[in-house]
Design an enzyme around this catalytic site. Structure first.
Site, PDB file in Angstrom:
ATOM      1  N   ASP A  51      -8.466   6.625   3.693  1.00 14.00           N
ATOM      2  CA  ASP A  51      -7.139   6.024   3.646  1.00 14.00           C
ATOM      3  C   ASP A  51      -6.465   6.436   4.955  1.00 14.00           C
ATOM      4  OD1 ASP A  51      -4.496   5.361   3.354  1.00 14.00           O
ATOM      5  OD2 ASP A  51      -4.390   5.921   1.239  1.00 14.00           O
TER       6      ASP A  51
ATOM      7  N   ARG B 297       8.806  12.863  -6.379  1.00 12.68           N
ATOM      8  CA  ARG B 297       7.355  12.930  -6.390  1.00 12.68           C
ATOM      9  C   ARG B 297       6.998  14.081  -7.330  1.00 12.68           C
ATOM     10  NH1 ARG B 297       5.594   8.365  -5.800  1.00 12.68           N
ATOM     11  NH2 ARG B 297       5.037   7.512  -3.796  1.00 12.68           N
TER      12      ARG B 297
ATOM     13  N   PHE C 270      -3.102   9.385  -4.488  1.00  9.07           N
ATOM     14  CA  PHE C 270      -1.924   8.634  -4.064  1.00  9.07           C
ATOM     15  C   PHE C 270      -1.691   7.571  -5.130  1.00  9.07           C
ATOM     16  CE2 PHE C 270       0.509   5.363  -1.899  1.00  9.07           C
ATOM     17  CZ  PHE C 270       1.572   6.130  -1.472  1.00  9.07           C
ATOM     18  N   THR C 271      -0.419   7.300  -5.433  1.00  9.41           N
ATOM     19  CA  THR C 271      -0.061   6.452  -6.577  1.00  9.41           C
ATOM     20  C   THR C 271      -0.849   5.132  -6.632  1.00  9.41           C
ATOM     21  OG1 THR C 271       1.753   5.650  -5.216  1.00  9.41           O
ATOM     22  CG2 THR C 271       2.273   7.372  -6.792  1.00  9.41           C
TER      23      THR C 271
ATOM     24  N   PHE D 213       7.529   5.125 -11.735  1.00  6.71           N
ATOM     25  CA  PHE D 213       8.604   5.687 -10.909  1.00  6.71           C
ATOM     26  C   PHE D 213       9.436   4.619 -10.212  1.00  6.71           C
ATOM     27  CE2 PHE D 213       6.480   4.998  -6.850  1.00  6.71           C
ATOM     28  CZ  PHE D 213       5.157   4.915  -7.223  1.00  6.71           C
TER      29      PHE D 213
ATOM     30  N   LYS E 144       3.172   2.145   7.979  1.00  6.64           N
ATOM     31  CA  LYS E 144       3.396   3.555   8.354  1.00  6.64           C
ATOM     32  C   LYS E 144       3.091   3.738   9.843  1.00  6.64           C
ATOM     33  CE  LYS E 144       3.561   3.590   3.832  1.00  6.64           C
ATOM     34  NZ  LYS E 144       2.505   4.008   2.943  1.00  6.64           N
TER      35      LYS E 144
ATOM     36  N   TYR F 202      -3.137 -21.907  10.414  1.00  3.57           N
ATOM     37  CA  TYR F 202      -3.659 -21.436   9.131  1.00  3.57           C
ATOM     38  C   TYR F 202      -4.943 -20.633   9.352  1.00  3.57           C
ATOM     39  CZ  TYR F 202      -4.794 -21.134   4.227  1.00  3.57           C
ATOM     40  OH  TYR F 202      -5.063 -20.636   2.988  1.00  3.57           O
TER      41      TYR F 202
HETATM   42  C1  LIG Z   1       1.878   3.571   1.634  1.00  5.06           C
HETATM   43  C2  LIG Z   1       0.542   4.064   1.338  1.00  5.06           C
HETATM   44  C3  LIG Z   1      -0.376   3.300   0.607  1.00  5.06           C
HETATM   45  C4  LIG Z   1      -0.012   1.950   0.013  1.00  5.06           C
HETATM   46  O1  LIG Z   1       0.325   1.032   0.971  1.00  5.06           O
HETATM   47  P1  LIG Z   1       1.444  -0.121   0.728  1.00  5.06           P
HETATM   48  O2  LIG Z   1       1.530  -0.785   2.067  1.00  5.06           O
HETATM   49  O3  LIG Z   1       2.691   0.544   0.310  1.00  5.06           O
HETATM   50  O4  LIG Z   1       0.909  -1.033  -0.319  1.00  5.06           O
HETATM   51  C5  LIG Z   1      -1.624   3.827   0.407  1.00  5.06           C
HETATM   52  N1  LIG Z   1      -1.972   5.039   0.874  1.00  5.06           N
HETATM   53  C6  LIG Z   1      -1.127   5.802   1.570  1.00  5.06           C
HETATM   54  C7  LIG Z   1      -1.557   7.136   2.077  1.00  5.06           C
HETATM   55  C8  LIG Z   1       0.163   5.356   1.818  1.00  5.06           C
HETATM   56  O5  LIG Z   1       1.009   6.129   2.509  1.00  5.06           O
END
Ligand SMILES: *Cc1c(COP(=O)(O)O)cnc(C)c1O
Length: 463
Positions: free
Chosen positions: A221, A388, A130-131, A455, A264, A78
């Site tokens: 990011d 998109r 970004f969303t 979306f 990613k 843990y």
């Molecule tokens: C995918 C992504 C996010 C969000 O991450 P999640 O792991 O899907 O929550 C944020 N910023 C960028 C640039 C992304 O590609």
């Protein structure tokens, strides 16, 4: 004397296949029904019904044998798991940030960072939205302001660094609202919504200088940072001979902190983190993570997940790996060009973005051309892509009307190390077939709309 032939030399992926996962071909009739049932939203399709899944590259990557082997040495304690410490070491080593907090994925890191840094009434400038990033900024009471260069909004413009920040736009915002109302500038690279377009090191340095002058923090990011580093190496003067690892480290050196979706670059199926040089932000994040994610030494992840992430970091900076990844996208772009299909130029790091406005000029934006095109491609071949455009952009909270983004795109995202060149050929030929029949295609109307990130779950019917 016979002329000597010049032989073009191809290159191939720096890996071979050890495990395979069968995929299923379906008939057009079957897919027509499946798409209708899914409300013409590719997010609502069953993955079983998809032949080639280019919905996203998020968490859909193939891990290496080295990563899988790491899964077996997960320390599921843990508190204080050894995988956590190994991951922290690699974050320090490769991103150059001393402090680290794991989260279960990227948006969880965005949630914590937004809560910590943003006060109601603040403004957060960024190189296009970004969303999930924008949503968390808004939920924390902030307003996102797009300060990306104008070229990013023009799908035909071949600028090599369309992810760059427009310094005039940023400076004007600082003048207008005051530096005190801007807790940080947020930069992502490559910029997903602009078509996977990178920013340059020169631009990053200039943004750092401007923000420093005004005492504004700069956050990264860094979800796709290695792809950005690859483009800097390929396109920016002075970086040809530098390694991806060195470029990544230099990029990070200009930021106060960063967040990452490990789904990613890191080539895992789940994970994320925050890293920073600010002890204060670190302590706040380490405290908040316990509320929303789990203890600060696992942040919603299993020990094995953290081991796979730590090993993924070591693989993501390998030049041959990132070259093969971006090279596959470039190959798809070259083949689409043969058929005259309109897509965002230059090709991005992780995806092809079809220009739905140019593809379906007879469908107005309030009839969702990109949503329509994604549905048609699926029906044609079982290839899953995503919208998109106006659906992803959501509504203006003040007026209640749709946001109408300039870019109305269909994204075909390539998971890392998953598909072969033959899968790319099948995909390209399907898109070319839909393009030939494009005049017959009709738009959609929205029949169900969720409040957040619509979306993902919105439903449509054919007009
Ligand atoms: C995918 C992504 C996010 C969000 O991450 P999640 O792991 O899907 O929550 C944020 N910023 C960028 C640039 C992304 O590609």
């Amino acid at each position: 004397m016979a002329k000597k032939k010049v032989i073009r030399r191809s290159w191939a992926e720096p890996f071979k296949i050890k495990v395979v996962e069968p995929i299923r071909m379906t008939t057009r009739e079957y897919r027509e029904k499946a798409m209708k049932k899914a409300g013409y939203n590719t997010f609502l399709l069953k993955s079983e019904d998809v032949y080639i899944d280019l919905l996203t590259d998020s968490g859909t990557n193939a891990m290496s044998d080295y990563q899988w082997a790491g899964m077996m040495i997960g320390d599921e304690a843990y508190a204080g798991s050894k995988n956590f410490y190994y991951l922290w070491d690699n974050v320090k080593k490769y991103y150059g940030m001393p402090y680290f907090v794991p989260t279960h994925q990227g948006r969880a890191a965005e949630h914590l960072i937004s809560k910590i840094l943003i006060k109601p009434g603040d403004y957060i400038p960024g190189n296009m939205y970004f969303t999930t990033t924008k949503l968390h900024q808004e939920l924390a009471g902030g307003t996102f302001v797009d300060v990306i260069i104008d070229e990013a909004h023009d799908p035909a413009n071949a600028h090599p660094f369309k992810g760059n920040v427009d310094l005039n736009k940023l400076e004007n915002l600082i003048k207008k609202v005051g530096a005190k109302k801007i807790p940080y500038v947020s930069m992502a690279g490559p910029v997903n919504m602009a078509g996977g377009q990178p920013f340059s090191m020169a631009n990053l340095k200039a943004v750092r200088e401007l923000t420093k002058k005004h005492g504004i923090k700069l956050w990264f990011d860094a979800t796709r940072a290695c792809e950005n580093a690859y483009f800097i190496k390929e396109r920016e003067k002075g970086y040809k001979k530098k390694t991806i690892a060195a470029i990544l480290k230099e990029m990070c050196s200009y930021f106060d902190g960063l967040w990452v979706s490990a789904k990613k670059d890191l080539m895992v199926n789940i994970g994320g983190f925050i890293a920073t040089r600010s002890k204060k932000v670190f302590e706040a994040a380490r405290n908040l993570v316990v509320v929303y994610e789990g203890l600060h030494t696992y942040g919603g992840l299993a020990g094995r997940d953290m081991e796979a992430m730590a090993r993924g970091i070591e693989e993501m900076v390998l030049y041959d790996n990132i070259k093969a990844r971006v090279g596959q996208v470039e190959y798809a772009g070259r083949r689409l060009t043969e058929f005259g299909v309109p897509f965002v130029q230059p090709v991005g790091g992780h995806a092809i973005f079809l220009d739905a406005k140019a593809f379906l000029p007879h469908i107005p934006q309030n009839e969702f051309p990109a949503q329509t095109l994604a549905a048609e491609i699926y029906i044609d071949s079982g290839v899953r892509s995503m919208e998109r455009g106006v659906v992803s952009a959501g509504r203006d909270p003040k007026t209640g009307d749709h946001h109408y983004p300039k870019l109305e795109l269909v994204r075909l995202t390539l998971p890392r190390r998953v598909y072969t060149q033959a899968h790319i050929d099948v995909t390209v030929e399907s898109i070319a077939s839909v393009y030939e029949e494009r005049k017959k295609i009709k738009g959609l109307k929205m029949v169900y709309e969720p409040k957040y990130l619509r979306f993902f779950q919105a439903r449509f019917e054919r007009l």
